[in-house]
Design a protein around this motif. Sequence first.
Motif, mmCIF file in Angstrom:
data_model
loop_
_atom_site.group_PDB
_atom_site.id
_atom_site.type_symbol
_atom_site.label_atom_id
_atom_site.label_comp_id
_atom_site.label_asym_id
_atom_site.label_seq_id
_atom_site.Cartn_x
_atom_site.Cartn_y
_atom_site.Cartn_z
ATOM 1 N N PHE A 82 0.943 -1.273 -0.065
ATOM 2 C CA PHE A 82 -0.083 -0.160 -0.122
ATOM 3 C C PHE A 82 0.965 1.441 -0.019
ATOM 4 O O PHE A 82 0.637 2.553 -0.655
ATOM 5 C CB PHE A 82 -1.020 0.112 1.293
ATOM 6 C CG PHE A 82 -1.622 1.098 1.273
ATOM 7 C CD1 PHE A 82 -2.904 1.307 0.474
ATOM 8 C CD2 PHE A 82 -1.378 2.266 2.251
ATOM 9 C CE1 PHE A 82 -3.692 2.686 0.832
ATOM 10 C CE2 PHE A 82 -2.024 3.545 2.200
ATOM 11 C CZ PHE A 82 -3.114 3.656 1.521
ATOM 12 N N ALA A 83 1.916 1.190 0.655
ATOM 13 C CA ALA A 83 2.431 2.413 0.778
ATOM 14 C C ALA A 83 4.251 2.140 1.093
ATOM 15 O O ALA A 83 4.790 1.360 1.613
ATOM 16 C CB ALA A 83 2.039 3.237 2.081
ATOM 17 N N PRO A 84 4.992 3.059 0.775
ATOM 18 C CA PRO A 84 6.380 2.965 1.146
ATOM 19 C C PRO A 84 6.887 3.501 2.357
ATOM 20 O O PRO A 84 8.060 3.052 2.789
ATOM 21 C CB PRO A 84 7.015 3.922 -0.011
ATOM 22 C CG PRO A 84 6.143 4.909 -0.429
ATOM 23 C CD PRO A 84 4.828 4.285 -0.015
ATOM 24 N N SER A 85 5.942 4.133 3.111
ATOM 25 C CA SER A 85 6.531 4.585 4.384
ATOM 26 C C SER A 85 6.350 3.517 5.550
ATOM 27 O O SER A 85 5.913 2.187 5.208
ATOM 28 C CB SER A 85 5.410 5.674 5.001
ATOM 29 O OG SER A 85 4.126 4.997 5.083
ATOM 30 N N ARG A 86 7.172 3.517 6.669
ATOM 31 C CA ARG A 86 7.065 2.731 7.827
ATOM 32 C C ARG A 86 6.944 3.370 9.122
ATOM 33 O O ARG A 86 6.841 4.434 9.078
ATOM 34 C CB ARG A 86 8.368 2.040 7.717
ATOM 35 C CG ARG A 86 9.055 1.454 6.522
ATOM 36 C CD ARG A 86 8.150 0.167 6.181
ATOM 37 N NE ARG A 86 8.469 -0.568 5.020
ATOM 38 C CZ ARG A 86 8.135 -0.320 3.796
ATOM 39 N NH1 ARG A 86 7.414 0.388 3.510
ATOM 40 N NH2 ARG A 86 8.644 -0.759 2.946
ATOM 41 N N GLY A 87 6.413 2.657 10.059
ATOM 42 C CA GLY A 87 6.121 3.266 11.359
ATOM 43 C C GLY A 87 4.767 3.962 11.296
ATOM 44 O O GLY A 87 3.832 3.630 10.623
ATOM 45 N N THR A 112 -1.229 -3.981 8.948
ATOM 46 C CA THR A 112 -0.191 -2.853 9.828
ATOM 47 C C THR A 112 -0.453 -3.102 11.180
ATOM 48 O O THR A 112 -1.044 -3.628 11.824
ATOM 49 C CB THR A 112 -0.843 -1.414 9.159
ATOM 50 O OG1 THR A 112 -0.059 -0.399 9.757
ATOM 51 C CG2 THR A 112 -2.138 -1.143 9.744
ATOM 52 N N ASN A 113 0.672 -2.300 11.708
ATOM 53 C CA ASN A 113 0.895 -2.260 13.331
ATOM 54 C C ASN A 113 0.345 -1.004 13.799
ATOM 55 O O ASN A 113 0.413 -0.758 14.964
ATOM 56 C CB ASN A 113 2.393 -2.530 13.509
ATOM 57 C CG ASN A 113 2.826 -3.799 13.395
ATOM 58 O OD1 ASN A 113 2.138 -4.782 13.631
ATOM 59 N ND2 ASN A 113 4.148 -4.100 12.868
ATOM 60 N N HIS A 114 -0.248 -0.127 13.015
ATOM 61 C CA HIS A 114 -0.492 1.314 13.319
ATOM 62 C C HIS A 114 -1.965 1.606 12.614
ATOM 63 O O HIS A 114 -2.143 1.602 11.764
ATOM 64 C CB HIS A 114 0.419 2.328 12.786
ATOM 65 C CG HIS A 114 1.887 2.179 13.117
ATOM 66 N ND1 HIS A 114 2.358 2.490 14.401
ATOM 67 C CD2 HIS A 114 3.012 1.325 12.530
ATOM 68 C CE1 HIS A 114 3.672 2.043 14.673
ATOM 69 N NE2 HIS A 114 4.059 1.420 13.460
ATOM 70 N N GLU A 115 -2.859 2.311 13.564
ATOM 71 C CA GLU A 115 -3.886 2.381 13.272
ATOM 72 C C GLU A 115 -4.194 3.604 12.240
ATOM 73 O O GLU A 115 -3.333 4.509 12.317
ATOM 74 C CB GLU A 115 -4.844 2.800 14.750
ATOM 75 C CG GLU A 115 -5.023 1.671 15.444
ATOM 76 C CD GLU A 115 -5.989 1.872 16.683
ATOM 77 O OE1 GLU A 115 -6.207 2.956 16.824
ATOM 78 O OE2 GLU A 115 -6.272 1.110 17.611
ATOM 79 N N ARG A 116 -5.253 3.477 11.473
ATOM 80 C CA ARG A 116 -5.776 4.514 10.547
ATOM 81 C C ARG A 116 -7.067 4.409 10.158
ATOM 82 O O ARG A 116 -7.491 3.296 10.092
ATOM 83 C CB ARG A 116 -4.878 4.321 9.388
ATOM 84 C CG ARG A 116 -4.913 5.407 8.236
ATOM 85 C CD ARG A 116 -4.013 5.289 6.990
ATOM 86 N NE ARG A 116 -4.348 6.134 5.941
ATOM 87 C CZ ARG A 116 -3.323 6.368 4.923
ATOM 88 N NH1 ARG A 116 -2.089 5.949 4.753
ATOM 89 N NH2 ARG A 116 -4.012 7.284 4.119
ATOM 90 N N ALA A 117 -7.835 5.061 9.874
ATOM 91 C CA ALA A 117 -9.132 5.366 9.583
ATOM 92 C C ALA A 117 -9.326 4.550 8.090
ATOM 93 O O ALA A 117 -8.371 5.146 7.276
ATOM 94 C CB ALA A 117 -9.599 6.622 9.408
ATOM 95 N N PRO A 118 -10.320 4.157 7.845
ATOM 96 C CA PRO A 118 -10.802 3.702 6.446
ATOM 97 C C PRO A 118 -10.500 4.739 5.362
ATOM 98 O O PRO A 118 -10.706 5.959 5.608
ATOM 99 C CB PRO A 118 -12.046 3.131 6.626
ATOM 100 C CG PRO A 118 -12.192 2.686 8.089
ATOM 101 C CD PRO A 118 -11.632 3.850 9.043
ATOM 102 N N LEU A 119 -10.164 4.025 4.367
ATOM 103 C CA LEU A 119 -9.876 5.330 3.090
ATOM 104 C C LEU A 119 -10.731 4.818 1.923
ATOM 105 O O LEU A 119 -10.367 3.794 1.367
ATOM 106 C CB LEU A 119 -8.341 5.131 2.828
ATOM 107 C CG LEU A 119 -7.945 6.227 1.747
ATOM 108 C CD1 LEU A 119 -8.255 7.586 2.183
ATOM 109 C CD2 LEU A 119 -6.470 6.134 1.292
#
Length: 225
Positions: A82-87, A112-119
């Motif tokens: 999904f993304a190149p970012s980490r953390g 993922t290990n980090h919460e995020r709202a649905p997109l």
Amino acid sequence: MPKTRVLGFTISLDGFAAGPGQDLQHPMGIGADDLHAWLLGTRTFQVKVLGQEGGGDTGPDDDFAAASFEGIGAWVIGRNMFAPSRGPWPDDGWKGWWGETPPYRCDVFVLTNHERAPLEMDGGTVFHFVTDGIQAALQRAQSSAGELDVRIGGGANTVRQYLEAGLVDEMHIAVSPVLLGSGEPLLAGLDLAACGLTEVEYVPTPAAAHYVLSRDSTQGGQGSR
């Protein structure tokens, strides 16, 4: 009965699903530009992913590409896909590699290990970010898919986790005639027979060697519903 499937998953001749040094400039890793050549030239890729009508090649490679989209009601993918970012998720406006209209057109559950709202994206794709593991992500995907199948996408680590857990009912691997030397291995150390899979189809083309593996229906398996 709906299945959990890995489809159109490409590895190099030496077994890597991506090269080293994956980043924004090298999403598949350094030296992996030709890894998916068998797929990129197909009519299915041109239509389903690029939204371009009338182009692309037909034939066995396209048949496998088309089959990878048929009957799929939900996806599970790793964060790398999904993304190149980490953390923790950065506030950078990133919405995936595919622009405003991703090719999924269904619910996609991102590990993922980090919460995020649905997109919610154009065309029916909704990305859901799952922090409680592969089993929870699969259960949510199965509920979303209903009577359709769930497709497990990349990267290699995500597929390996589902294979090791015995949750994959069917897998199509395309072996590309490319040597990467290093990167993300898919099958290193895995016993596919112990994972419940056996080869049921082999189709060679100039661009790839296609292998289909399936779970013996007599075994049942955790991946079946």
